[in-house]
Write an enzyme that holds these catalytic residues in place. Structure first.
Site, mmCIF file in Angstrom:
data_model
loop_
_atom_site.group_PDB
_atom_site.id
_atom_site.type_symbol
_atom_site.label_atom_id
_atom_site.label_comp_id
_atom_site.label_asym_id
_atom_site.label_seq_id
_atom_site.Cartn_x
_atom_site.Cartn_y
_atom_site.Cartn_z
ATOM 1 N N CYS A 166 34.910 47.425 10.309
ATOM 2 C CA CYS A 166 35.441 48.787 10.285
ATOM 3 C C CYS A 166 35.274 49.524 11.606
ATOM 4 C CB CYS A 166 34.777 49.573 9.155
ATOM 5 S SG CYS A 166 34.910 48.729 7.573
ATOM 6 N N HIS A 306 31.623 58.484 9.532
ATOM 7 C CA HIS A 306 32.107 57.272 8.871
ATOM 8 C C HIS A 306 32.339 57.574 7.391
ATOM 9 C CE1 HIS A 306 32.947 53.077 8.517
ATOM 10 N NE2 HIS A 306 31.946 52.855 7.678
ATOM 11 N N GLU A 317 23.810 58.096 7.165
ATOM 12 C CA GLU A 317 24.509 58.779 8.255
ATOM 13 C C GLU A 317 24.077 60.239 8.351
ATOM 14 O OE1 GLU A 317 28.972 59.005 10.250
ATOM 15 O OE2 GLU A 317 28.775 58.457 8.124
ATOM 16 N N LYS A 338 38.078 60.164 5.370
ATOM 17 C CA LYS A 338 38.270 59.106 4.371
ATOM 18 C C LYS A 338 38.373 59.672 2.957
ATOM 19 C CE LYS A 338 35.985 55.261 6.816
ATOM 20 N NZ LYS A 338 35.460 55.963 8.006
ATOM 21 N N HIS A 343 39.708 54.359 3.117
ATOM 22 C CA HIS A 343 39.082 53.608 4.203
ATOM 23 C C HIS A 343 40.080 52.594 4.756
ATOM 24 C CE1 HIS A 343 36.368 51.739 6.790
ATOM 25 N NE2 HIS A 343 35.370 51.451 5.978
ATOM 26 N N PHE A 406 30.778 46.248 8.569
ATOM 27 C CA PHE A 406 29.987 45.150 8.019
ATOM 28 C C PHE A 406 29.465 44.281 9.168
ATOM 29 C CE2 PHE A 406 32.099 44.696 3.536
ATOM 30 C CZ PHE A 406 31.561 45.913 3.188
#
Length: 420
Positions: A166, A306, A317, A338, A343, A406
């Protein structure tokens, strides 16, 4: 060596909330969700029945239909966003030095639709021997979107793909920024694309329990920083940003959206899919980005986070932001686009960087939608301004965009208002 200054001179986007930059931006400011029931395949037997699909895009408005059929869906999106961005930049393709213009495009997965259809066809006809399309490999490979873009425009500069899940297209922007400020190119067509809303994509993420299963209300399923969040919403699309050396842009009279002033990278070195629970990688990447930009925490007015709507990710975060910004954390705006776009995986970084720099340009912060006042997580500090449910006008001098992938891949890009 004196580093060159890098500015943004063109934008392109095809997203679940709009097929142009303007449409995307207006719908984000209005707080509209792009989530709806899946139409791209029969999801009846899957745990998740909804996603954020691109809607009503006529690909032949941009590229010839015969050429489009040689491309996976993610490459088609990449081409649309790049064509929009180059047009928006006002670049004269007859006079510009194409040897000094490159293409760096990120993707997390690549041609998964092509892979699924070709392997599925082979499995059905295995007894007859292998029968694969000659376009199978060229449509599937992750680097091909950058290749198609360079071929379309005849750009001979640096040309490759970044793949870091991502964070892929944030890494593309970071690489483009560094190449230009080192004087190795005049401009880079940078961005990312992804299209994984298919049986393999949804099924794979469902098996990991990563996706929301709020099937009764898709538009409210992506709910970052709310206690009832239950996973991210799969999305598709592309974003493209023309990064250009300042003097080159000025010489041709280009309009300038904002200046890119820094980038940061880090690794969680913790888990293949989960972020570090204390946000250590997120903290380091923001610190690195601020240092590279020569900015202090108090110089930042907005962070496009994110913010995937996953339990550990949102908490870590928020912790990282407090650790990095201290008291300044409570003076800036935070939002997760998002919550509206879903996403976009490998395309997330480019689309969210575009949103971030438009916030800088327009002095308005898009919201984090789907939060209810009674839906608070005791592990999140709500004294932070998450810009819940409604866009907020404010001066945005400089802003960060965070993307985490990831494998523990973290990337952060920094934009500020352009001034002579």
């Amino acid at each position: 060596m004196e580093l060159k200054r890098v500015v943004v001179t063109g934008l392109g986007a095809v997203t679940p909330v709009g097929n142009t930059v303007e449409e995307t931006w207006n719908n984000l400011i209005a707080g509209k969700s792009g989530a709806a029931d899946i139409t791209l395949f029969d999801s009846t037997k899957f745990k998740t029945h909804f996603a954020c699909e691109v809607k009503n895009l006529n690909i032949t408005d941009y590229i010839d239909g015969k050429e489009a059929r040689k491309m996976d869906r993610y490459t088609q999106f990449a081409m649309v966003s790049a064509i929009q961005a180059v047009r928006d930049s006002g670049m004269n393709l007859e006079t510009v030095d194409k040897d000094r213009i490159g293409v760096i495009f990120g993707v997390g997965i690549g041609g998964i639709n092509t892979f699924q259809s070709e392997v599925g066809y082979y499995a059905q006809h295995e007894a007859d021997g292998p029968k694969f399309s000659p376009f199978f490999i060229p449509k599937m490979i992750a680097d091909i979107a950058a290749g198609h873009i360079s071929i379309h425009f005849g750009f001979h500069g640096p040309n490759y793909t970044t793949t870091s899940a991502c964070a892929s297209s944030s890494n593309a922007l970071a690489d483009a920024f560094n190449i230009i400020r080192l004087g190795k190119a005049n401009a880079i067509v940078a961005g990312g694309a992804e299209s994984a809303i298919c049986a393999c994509g949804v099924g794979g993420f469902n098996a990991m329990k990563a996706l929301s299963t709020r099937n009764d209300e898709p538009a409210r399923a992506s709910r970052p920083f709310s206690k009832s969040r239950d996973g991210f919403v799969m999305a598709e699309g592309a974003g493209c940003i023309i990064l250009e050396e300042l003097e080159h842009a000025k010489a041709r009279g280009a309009k300038i959206y904002a200046e890119m002033v820094g980038e940061g990278m880090s690794a969680d070195a913790y888990h293949i899919t989960a972020s570090h629970p204390e946000g250590l990688g997120a903290k380091l990447v923001m610190e690195n980005a601020l240092r590279d930009a020569g900015l202090q925490p108090e110089d930042i007015d907005y962070i496009n986070v994110h913010g995937t709507s996953t339990h550990v990710g949102d908490i870590s975060e928020a912790k990282a932001i407090k650790d990095v910004f201290g008291e300044s954390a409570f003076k800036l705006n935070i939002s997760s686009s998002k919550s509206m776009t879903g996403h976009l995986l490998g395309a997330a970084g480019a689309v969210e960087a575009m949103i971030t720099l438009l916030a800088v340009k327009n002095d308005i912060v898009p919201p984090t939608i789907n939060h209810d006042e009674d839906d608070k997580d005791e592990e999140i500090d709500y004294n932070l301004n998450f810009t819940f449910n409604k866009a907020q006008k404010r001066t945005v001098r400089a802003a960060l965009s965070n993307t985490f992938g990831f494998g523990g891949h973290n990337a952060c890009v920094v934009f500020k208002k352009y001034a002579e």
